[in-house]
Design a protein around this motif. Structure first.
Motif, PDB file in Angstrom:
ATOM      1  N   PRO A  59      18.608  29.927 -19.288  1.00 50.09           N
ATOM      2  CA  PRO A  59      19.899  30.491 -18.904  1.00 50.09           C
ATOM      3  C   PRO A  59      20.542  31.278 -20.043  1.00 50.09           C
ATOM      4  CG  PRO A  59      20.188  28.207 -19.539  1.00 50.09           C
ATOM      5  CD  PRO A  59      18.710  28.490 -19.631  1.00 50.09           C
ATOM      6  N   SER A  60      21.296  32.302 -19.661  1.00 50.97           N
ATOM      7  CA  SER A  60      22.083  33.070 -20.619  1.00 50.97           C
ATOM      8  C   SER A  60      23.529  33.090 -20.145  1.00 50.97           C
ATOM      9  CB  SER A  60      21.554  34.495 -20.736  1.00 50.97           C
ATOM     10  OG  SER A  60      20.313  34.510 -21.423  1.00 50.97           O
ATOM     11  N   MET A  61      24.427  32.824 -21.066  1.00 51.98           N
ATOM     12  CA  MET A  61      25.846  32.736 -20.724  1.00 51.98           C
ATOM     13  C   MET A  61      26.657  33.612 -21.662  1.00 51.98           C
ATOM     14  SD  MET A  61      25.160  28.746 -20.425  1.00 51.98           S
ATOM     15  CE  MET A  61      23.850  29.113 -21.563  1.00 51.98           C
ATOM     16  N   PHE A  62      27.636  34.289 -21.100  1.00 51.80           N
ATOM     17  CA  PHE A  62      28.548  35.102 -21.905  1.00 51.80           C
ATOM     18  C   PHE A  62      29.949  34.536 -21.808  1.00 51.80           C
ATOM     19  CE2 PHE A  62      25.146  38.164 -21.346  1.00 51.80           C
ATOM     20  CZ  PHE A  62      25.134  38.862 -22.550  1.00 51.80           C
ATOM     21  N   VAL A  63      30.578  34.379 -22.962  1.00 53.22           N
ATOM     22  CA  VAL A  63      32.020  34.145 -23.047  1.00 53.22           C
ATOM     23  C   VAL A  63      32.552  35.375 -23.767  1.00 53.22           C
ATOM     24  CG1 VAL A  63      33.872  32.691 -23.943  1.00 53.22           C
ATOM     25  CG2 VAL A  63      31.735  31.640 -23.134  1.00 53.22           C
ATOM     26  N   GLY A  64      33.218  36.258 -23.016  1.00 51.56           N
ATOM     27  CA  GLY A  64      33.554  37.567 -23.567  1.00 51.56           C
ATOM     28  C   GLY A  64      32.257  38.312 -23.846  1.00 51.56           C
ATOM     29  N   ASN A  65      32.107  38.793 -25.072  1.00 47.11           N
ATOM     30  CA  ASN A  65      30.877  39.495 -25.454  1.00 47.11           C
ATOM     31  C   ASN A  65      29.893  38.599 -26.199  1.00 47.11           C
ATOM     32  OD1 ASN A  65      31.491  42.055 -24.358  1.00 47.11           O
ATOM     33  ND2 ASN A  65      32.913  42.419 -26.051  1.00 47.11           N
ATOM     34  N   GLN A  66      30.238  37.311 -26.328  1.00 47.70           N
ATOM     35  CA  GLN A  66      29.342  36.394 -27.032  1.00 47.70           C
ATOM     36  C   GLN A  66      28.261  35.882 -26.085  1.00 47.70           C
ATOM     37  OE1 GLN A  66      31.011  33.462 -30.028  1.00 47.70           O
ATOM     38  NE2 GLN A  66      32.822  33.816 -28.774  1.00 47.70           N
ATOM     39  N   LEU A  67      27.001  36.052 -26.484  1.00 47.37           N
ATOM     40  CA  LEU A  67      25.868  35.564 -25.704  1.00 47.37           C
ATOM     41  C   LEU A  67      25.440  34.198 -26.226  1.00 47.37           C
ATOM     42  CD1 LEU A  67      23.316  35.756 -23.861  1.00 47.37           C
ATOM     43  CD2 LEU A  67      22.266  37.141 -25.661  1.00 47.37           C
ATOM     44  N   PHE A  68      25.231  33.277 -25.299  1.00 47.76           N
ATOM     45  CA  PHE A  68      24.692  31.959 -25.621  1.00 47.76           C
ATOM     46  C   PHE A  68      23.454  31.750 -24.768  1.00 47.76           C
ATOM     47  CE2 PHE A  68      29.252  31.882 -26.314  1.00 47.76           C
ATOM     48  CZ  PHE A  68      29.350  31.370 -27.597  1.00 47.76           C
ATOM     49  N   PHE A  69      22.308  31.475 -25.405  1.00 47.02           N
ATOM     50  CA  PHE A  69      21.061  31.298 -24.669  1.00 47.02           C
ATOM     51  C   PHE A  69      20.625  29.835 -24.717  1.00 47.02           C
ATOM     52  CE2 PHE A  69      16.428  30.813 -25.160  1.00 47.02           C
ATOM     53  CZ  PHE A  69      16.053  31.091 -23.854  1.00 47.02           C
ATOM     54  N   GLY A  70      20.277  29.303 -23.549  1.00 46.05           N
ATOM     55  CA  GLY A  70      19.698  27.966 -23.486  1.00 46.05           C
ATOM     56  C   GLY A  70      20.698  26.898 -23.117  1.00 46.05           C
ATOM     57  N   GLN A  71      20.235  25.932 -22.344  1.00 46.83           N
ATOM     58  CA  GLN A  71      21.133  24.852 -21.936  1.00 46.83           C
ATOM     59  C   GLN A  71      21.491  23.946 -23.117  1.00 46.83           C
ATOM     60  OE1 GLN A  71      20.362  21.413 -21.690  1.00 46.83           O
ATOM     61  NE2 GLN A  71      18.393  21.753 -22.687  1.00 46.83           N
ATOM     62  N   ASP A  72      20.780  24.068 -24.222  1.00 43.72           N
ATOM     63  CA  ASP A  72      21.109  23.282 -25.417  1.00 43.72           C
ATOM     64  C   ASP A  72      22.183  23.946 -26.271  1.00 43.72           C
ATOM     65  OD1 ASP A  72      19.392  25.347 -26.023  1.00 43.72           O
ATOM     66  OD2 ASP A  72      18.181  24.217 -27.447  1.00 43.72           O
ATOM     67  N   ARG A  73      22.805  25.018 -25.736  1.00 44.54           N
ATOM     68  CA  ARG A  73      23.904  25.683 -26.448  1.00 44.54           C
ATOM     69  C   ARG A  73      25.237  25.538 -25.704  1.00 44.54           C
ATOM     70  NH1 ARG A  73      20.520  25.213 -29.550  1.00 44.54           N
ATOM     71  NH2 ARG A  73      19.593  26.738 -30.993  1.00 44.54           N
ATOM     72  N   LEU A  74      25.285  24.606 -24.776  1.00 46.45           N
ATOM     73  CA  LEU A  74      26.495  24.455 -23.962  1.00 46.45           C
ATOM     74  C   LEU A  74      27.690  23.994 -24.784  1.00 46.45           C
ATOM     75  CD1 LEU A  74      25.029  22.896 -20.685  1.00 46.45           C
ATOM     76  CD2 LEU A  74      25.637  25.277 -21.124  1.00 46.45           C
ATOM     77  N   ASP A  75      27.440  23.275 -25.866  1.00 47.39           N
ATOM     78  CA  ASP A  75      28.569  22.860 -26.707  1.00 47.39           C
ATOM     79  C   ASP A  75      29.231  24.080 -27.355  1.00 47.39           C
ATOM     80  OD1 ASP A  75      26.191  23.197 -28.162  1.00 47.39           O
ATOM     81  OD2 ASP A  75      26.770  21.775 -29.729  1.00 47.39           O
ATOM     82  N   PHE A  76      28.430  25.101 -27.683  1.00 49.29           N
ATOM     83  CA  PHE A  76      28.998  26.332 -28.234  1.00 49.29           C
ATOM     84  C   PHE A  76      29.762  27.113 -27.170  1.00 49.29           C
ATOM     85  CE2 PHE A  76      25.552  25.717 -31.415  1.00 49.29           C
ATOM     86  CZ  PHE A  76      26.339  25.704 -32.543  1.00 49.29           C
ATOM     87  N   VAL A  77      29.274  27.067 -25.932  1.00 51.58           N
ATOM     88  CA  VAL A  77      29.991  27.705 -24.818  1.00 51.58           C
ATOM     89  C   VAL A  77      31.370  27.070 -24.678  1.00 51.58           C
ATOM     90  CG1 VAL A  77      30.032  28.064 -22.309  1.00 51.58           C
ATOM     91  CG2 VAL A  77      27.877  28.349 -23.574  1.00 51.58           C
ATOM     92  N   GLU A  78      31.382  25.743 -24.668  1.00 48.92           N
ATOM     93  CA  GLU A  78      32.660  25.025 -24.534  1.00 48.92           C
ATOM     94  C   GLU A  78      33.585  25.340 -25.709  1.00 48.92           C
ATOM     95  OE1 GLU A  78      34.391  20.499 -23.846  1.00 48.92           O
ATOM     96  OE2 GLU A  78      32.233  20.850 -23.830  1.00 48.92           O
ATOM     97  N   GLU A  79      33.031  25.356 -26.893  1.00 51.73           N
ATOM     98  CA  GLU A  79      33.835  25.650 -28.099  1.00 51.73           C
ATOM     99  C   GLU A  79      34.456  27.054 -27.996  1.00 51.73           C
ATOM    100  OE1 GLU A  79      32.129  26.317 -32.349  1.00 51.73           O
ATOM    101  OE2 GLU A  79      32.165  24.145 -32.006  1.00 51.73           O
ATOM    102  N   ALA A  80      33.657  28.022 -27.565  1.00 57.21           N
ATOM    103  CA  ALA A  80      34.160  29.397 -27.436  1.00 57.21           C
ATOM    104  C   ALA A  80      35.288  29.473 -26.416  1.00 57.21           C
ATOM    105  CB  ALA A  80      33.025  30.322 -27.041  1.00 57.21           C
ATOM    106  N   LEU A  81      35.153  28.735 -25.319  1.00 53.49           N
ATOM    107  CA  LEU A  81      36.195  28.746 -24.281  1.00 53.49           C
ATOM    108  C   LEU A  81      37.488  28.116 -24.800  1.00 53.49           C
ATOM    109  CD1 LEU A  81      33.993  27.678 -21.233  1.00 53.49           C
ATOM    110  CD2 LEU A  81      35.120  29.902 -21.528  1.00 53.49           C
ATOM    111  N   ARG A  82      37.359  27.084 -25.603  1.00 54.41           N
ATOM    112  CA  ARG A  82      38.560  26.407 -26.119  1.00 54.41           C
ATOM    113  C   ARG A  82      39.279  27.244 -27.176  1.00 54.41           C
ATOM    114  NH1 ARG A  82      39.008  21.564 -23.881  1.00 54.41           N
ATOM    115  NH2 ARG A  82      37.140  20.408 -23.210  1.00 54.41           N
ATOM    116  N   GLN A  83      38.572  28.227 -27.731  1.00 55.52           N
ATOM    117  CA  GLN A  83      39.200  29.075 -28.761  1.00 55.52           C
ATOM    118  C   GLN A  83      39.938  30.270 -28.159  1.00 55.52           C
ATOM    119  OE1 GLN A  83      35.840  29.972 -31.252  1.00 55.52           O
ATOM    120  NE2 GLN A  83      35.939  28.014 -32.350  1.00 55.52           N
ATOM    121  N   ILE A  84      39.797  30.484 -26.852  1.00 54.57           N
ATOM    122  CA  ILE A  84      40.473  31.626 -26.204  1.00 54.57           C
ATOM    123  C   ILE A  84      41.930  31.261 -25.919  1.00 54.57           C
ATOM    124  CG2 ILE A  84      40.546  33.109 -24.158  1.00 54.57           C
ATOM    125  CD1 ILE A  84      37.491  32.796 -23.989  1.00 54.57           C
TER     126      ILE A  84
END
Length: 198
Positions: A173-198
């Motif tokens: 999986p590939s996920m974008f928060v804004g223009n930040q790309l996060f690849f892999g289900q093992d990066r979901l903590d970074f996805v959550e962190e990015a969302l909390r910083q908005i």
């Protein structure tokens, strides 16, 4: 400002299945909207020169052990599909078609397909198996098949896949928060962190 996660996905990826089980909860907890964007992983691989880790035997063995660890951590079922790798062209056209034409049924549609692939281990590149799964979940197989042959549906899936590649996607999986790309289900903590910083 609406916080969003753009989730580029293909049903044929077990890591994508695991991300799909966790993202709704992450979005709910961060007040974010989850935007599903179906793409064709085979098309992404072709465009980027990438390939499934499963194509390298040692890496493939490790990957499935690691995915099993994550499934246990998340408390979700995961069964290695004996028919892997699956040709998902028909499935992803169907997903795209339902998203476009019957958005109210989209969640139920991907739920039944992800479960068939990664919980029940069914052979989802066989049309008769797909038809059986759809019927079991209240979908009309003929109606869905018609969507997979619809030129406008094909065009949207192709466009989604091309856009993904242009944005730097190389796998799922590939996920974008804004223009930040996060690849892999093992990066979901970074996805959550990015969302909390908005």
């Amino acid at each position: 400002m609406t916080k969003t996660v753009e989730f580029y996905f293909d049903l044929g990826s077990p890591a994508t299945y695991l991300a799909y089980t966790q993202l709704p909860k992450i979005c709910a907890e961060t007040g974010s909207e989850l935007i599903y964007i179906p793409m064709l992983l085979g098309g992404v691989f072709k465009a980027t020169g990438n390939a499934s880790p499963a194509m390298i035997p040692a890496k493939g063995r490790y990957m499935f052990q690691d995915l099993d660890r994550y499934a246990k951590r998340y408390g979700v079922p995961l069964k290695f599909n004996p028919h892997f790798p699956i040709n998902t062209l028909m499935l992803m056209r169907a997903v795209t078609g339902i998203q476009l034409r019957q958005p109210e049924r989209f969640q139920a549609f991907i739920d039944c397909l992800f479960t068939a692939l990664w919980v029940d281990g069914r052979s989802m590149d066989e049309p008769q198996t797909v038809a059986a799964v759809l019927s079991e979940h209240g979908f009309d197989p003929q109606e869905v098949l018609a969507l997979t042959n619809d030129e406008s549906v094909k065009a949207v899936l192709k466009e989604n896949t091309e856009t993904a590649v242009k944005r730097g996607v190389f796998g799922a999986p590939s996920m974008f928060v804004g223009n930040q790309l996060f690849f892999g289900q093992d990066r979901l903590d970074f996805v959550e962190e990015a969302l909390r910083q908005i």
